[in-house]
Scaffold this motif. Structure first.
Motif: not given
Length: 273
Positions: A165-173
């Protein structure tokens, strides 16, 4: 093996039933229309065959899409096969919906999200979930189901999910990068024994409640036939009808009993280890 010749007529109805079971073994899940197209058997006859097979524990019907599947006792399970879990949980969710009349969802963890496998929404009276296909992706960090999984899964699983999840962009993560917030989340969820939605989670995978709000709240508990979390079961309702505190006071015991029933059924079948 060759069977000796007998001077008897074959049982045509049995032959049709075996034909249906063979198709289900091959395709793994099928609607009534699918089976009609595959076998040429009229739908009223198919309905009788399927009902009889169900009575003998040979097939079952999924609630989320109405598909028919062969029982896990009749086929070899693949390592990542979730059908056994849905088969075991479906009657428990059905009973839960009859008693509570609020919808529930059975979800399983994937690499970095929760996936819905079954819901009793079509059986509820008070409120039904918006139509969503089987396999709907649910945000791991915001949903009650995802938080219940994260709080009770093994440390190795937790670390692997958060790393992805830390490698995903966006506020949701964004929460995945806040170690202290994650620690508080796990601790509070374990103390309660169930997960609740994040305050800014409105049901959408990536957009906050300020942009998309389904008007719901949810609580969820992990399903652990052994030590490993194999799924979660939630209970969801309209926020305007009842507070989370009110729902917990009224129905947490019902949700806990449903989870325990699924766990016991899994253990009895020798599954979920």
């Amino acid at each position: 093996m060759r069977v000796r010749e007998y001077r008897v007529k074959p049982i045509e109805s049995l032959g049709r039933g075996l034909q249906v079971l063979h198709v289900l073994q091959e395709v793994r899940s099928a609607s009534l229309h699918d089976l009609h197209l595959a076998t040429g058997i009229p739908k009223p006859t198919l309905t009788r065959i399927l009902y009889t097979a169900h009575q003998h524990g040979l097939v079952w019907q999924r609630m989320v899409d109405g598909a028919f599947l062969p029982s896990h006792t009749q086929r070899r399970l693949e390592p990542d096969d979730d059908a056994w879990l849905v088969e075991i949980a479906s009657p428990v969710l059905d009973d839960l919906s009859r008693r509570l009349q609020w919808p529930s969802v059975l979800a399983v963890p994937r690499l970095d999200y929760m996936e819905t496998l079954e819901t009793n929404s079509s059986r509820t009276y008070f409120d039904a979930l918006p139509p969503r296909p089987r396999g709907f992706r649910v945000n791991m960090l915001g949903s009650a189901s995802g938080r219940a999984y994260l709080a009770f899964c093994s440390r190795q699983e937790f670390d692997a999910v958060i790393a992805r999840l830390r490698h995903k962009e966006g506020a949701a993560h964004g929460l995945a990068s806040d170690d202290e917030a994650l620690r508080r989340l796990v601790q509070s969820t374990r103390e309660r024994g169930y997960g609740i939605r994040a305050p800014d989670f409105g049901g959408d995978y990536s957009r906050p409640r300020s942009e998309v709000d389904d008007g719901r709240e949810s609580i969820a508990m992990p399903v652990r036939p052994q030590e490993r979390v194999v799924a979660t079961i939630n209970l969801t309702w309209r926020r305007q009808v009842m507070s989370t505190t009110g729902m917990v006071q009224r129905h947490l015991g019902d949700l806990r009993a449903a989870v325990a029933a699924v766990e016991e059924r899994a253990r009895a079948a020798g599954l979920g280890g």
